[in-house]
Design an enzyme around this catalytic site. Structure first.
Site, short mmCIF file in Angstrom:
data_model
loop_
_atom_site.label_atom_id
_atom_site.label_comp_id
_atom_site.label_asym_id
_atom_site.label_seq_id
_atom_site.Cartn_x
_atom_site.Cartn_y
_atom_site.Cartn_z
N SER A 92 44.83 17.29 59.81
CA SER A 92 45.82 18.24 60.33
C SER A 92 46.06 18.11 61.83
CB SER A 92 45.37 19.67 60.01
OG SER A 92 44.06 19.87 60.49
N THR A 194 45.52 23.30 62.89
CA THR A 194 45.66 23.04 64.33
C THR A 194 44.34 23.27 65.05
OG1 THR A 194 47.94 23.80 64.29
CG2 THR A 194 46.79 24.02 66.39
N THR A 212 48.33 19.52 67.15
CA THR A 212 48.45 19.56 65.68
C THR A 212 49.39 18.48 65.16
OG1 THR A 212 48.92 21.09 63.86
CG2 THR A 212 50.48 21.09 65.64
N ARG A 222 60.97 18.95 62.29
CA ARG A 222 60.47 20.32 62.49
C ARG A 222 59.42 20.34 63.61
NH1 ARG A 222 55.16 22.97 62.17
NH2 ARG A 222 55.50 25.13 61.56
N VAL A 223 59.53 21.34 64.47
CA VAL A 223 58.54 21.56 65.51
C VAL A 223 57.98 22.97 65.31
CG1 VAL A 223 58.20 21.89 68.00
CG2 VAL A 223 59.60 19.99 67.17
N THR A 245 46.93 29.60 65.32
CA THR A 245 46.97 28.60 64.25
C THR A 245 47.60 29.26 63.03
OG1 THR A 245 45.65 27.10 62.87
CG2 THR A 245 44.60 29.17 63.49
N GLY A 246 48.13 28.43 62.14
CA GLY A 246 48.75 28.99 60.94
C GLY A 246 50.23 28.65 60.92
N1 ASP Z 1 50.60 26.17 63.73
C1 ASP Z 1 50.81 24.85 63.19
C2 ASP Z 1 52.26 24.63 62.93
O1 ASP Z 1 52.93 25.53 62.50
C3 ASP Z 1 50.05 24.56 61.95
C4 ASP Z 1 48.68 25.14 61.78
O2 ASP Z 1 48.06 25.68 62.67
O3 ASP Z 1 48.20 25.07 60.66
O4 ASP Z 1 52.71 23.52 63.11
#
Ligand code: ASP
Length: 334
Positions: A92, A194, A212, A222-223, A245-246
């Protein structure tokens, strides 16, 4: 109603003198304010580093090498997250990250220091350590963010080597996904996402980093939140720092990390501040059962907190007494 304001001043001993003033709403006289001022000495816990998910343990080790040798928080967070970026087994972040739906690995990263300097790269391809490119953007350009082809050109100009980031494992996973090609972010995917890292150094300065490969099988181009200062990361050396994160879209929508820092400025503890923004995310999403977000916050006193929408979010802590994982509290039990 009386406001409570705190004025922080780092003393020579490294502790913080907190001047607590309980009468600052402008209606109270200066004399009255003087009566209610009170000096409390708070021991600042430093150095300290906190980072997201299980991969934070190894990243913290590298950051701790820097912090425990009186290095800067900025150097620590860069060194720390580089470990995760270069770990080919981590799917990831950086090398080995899961690709977008077209099979291409694209990376997002940002870094911010105690002087509010910041740098970011978005949609960067073929570079193993985007965090170091982000730092170069911060230090060597008049800009904050470079994206895509321009970011890659800049990186190569600065001597970064191009690498194929798509490992065999990630390619296999993508080929498997392509059979149905159904886009559905999985909550706490493999329990590591992330890496966001926050550090407070011996000097009492804060910095943060976030990097990430983004959501697996995202649309090409996509960003997410991770390279966006104020969303994936925010540092204000007067107050504290936060990272996320998420599902990045949910974090951007709420200006997540900047909001956590602002809530700490208003007097909330790091955990309370994270919890409040998680509450806002929950209230603004009808499909919250499919959305995981976790925040970490660290304040000037070296106090940290974290909070998740769902269970399963955890963070890695390293300070003079601890090297361990901490489970975040959460609102919804997934
Ligand atoms: N926050 C990150 C994103 O949306 C992904 C993650 O943290 O899992 O790209």
């Amino acid at each position: 109603m009386k406001n409570r304001r705190q004025f922080l001043k780092v003393s020579a001993l490294g502790s913080v003198a907190v001047l607590t003033n309980t009468a600052c709403n402008g209606q109270e006289s200066a004399d009255n304010q003087k009566d209610t001022n009170e000096i409390i000495n708070i021991e600042v816990k430093k150095p300290i580093v906190v980072s997201t998910w299980n991969h934070g343990m190894d990243a913290n080790k590298a950051a701790w090498e820097v912090l425990s040798n009186k290095g800067s928080a900025l150097d620590a967070v860069e060194a720390g997250v580089r470990v995760t970026e270069s770990d080919a087994d981590n799917m990831s972040v950086g090398l080995g990250g899961l690709p977008d739906r077209d099979g291409i690995v694209t990376l997002d990263a940002c870094i911010m220091d105690h002087k509010s300097n910041c740098g970011a790269v978005a949609f960067l391809q073929n570079i193993e350590n985007p965090i170091s490119v982000a730092r170069k953007v911060m230090e060597d350009t008049p800009h904050v963010m470079l994206a895509g082809e321009g970011a890659l050109m800049f990186a190569k100009d600065k001597g970064f080597k191009e690498t194929n980031l798509l490992t065999d494992n990630a390619k296999k996973a993508w080929e498997e996904w392509m059979k149905d090609a159904e886009y559905k972010p999985v909550i706490n995917i493999e329990n590591h996402d992330t890496i966001g890292m926050l550090a407070l150094d011996e000097e009492g300065n804060l910095s943060g980093a976030c990097t990430t490969s983004g959501l697996a099988y995202k649309m090409h181009g996509r960003v997410g939140d991770s390279p966006i200062i104020g969303a994936g990361l925010f540092v204000d050396n007067e107050v504290g720092a936060a990272c996320a994160t998420g599902v990045g879209e949910a974090v951007i929508r709420t200006a997540g990390s900047a909001m956590v820092v602002e809530l700490m400025r208003q007097g909330k503890t790091p955990e309370e501040a994270c919890k409040e923004v998680i509450g806002r995310i929950i209230s603004k999403h009808e499909n919250i059962e499919n959305i995981q977000v976790g925040f970490i916050a660290l304040n000037k006193n070296g106090e940290f907190g974290c909070y998740g929408v769902h269970s399963g979010f955890n963070i890695a802590l390293r300070d003079n007494e601890n090297e361990k994982m901490v489970d975040a509290k959460f609102e919804l039990n997934k």
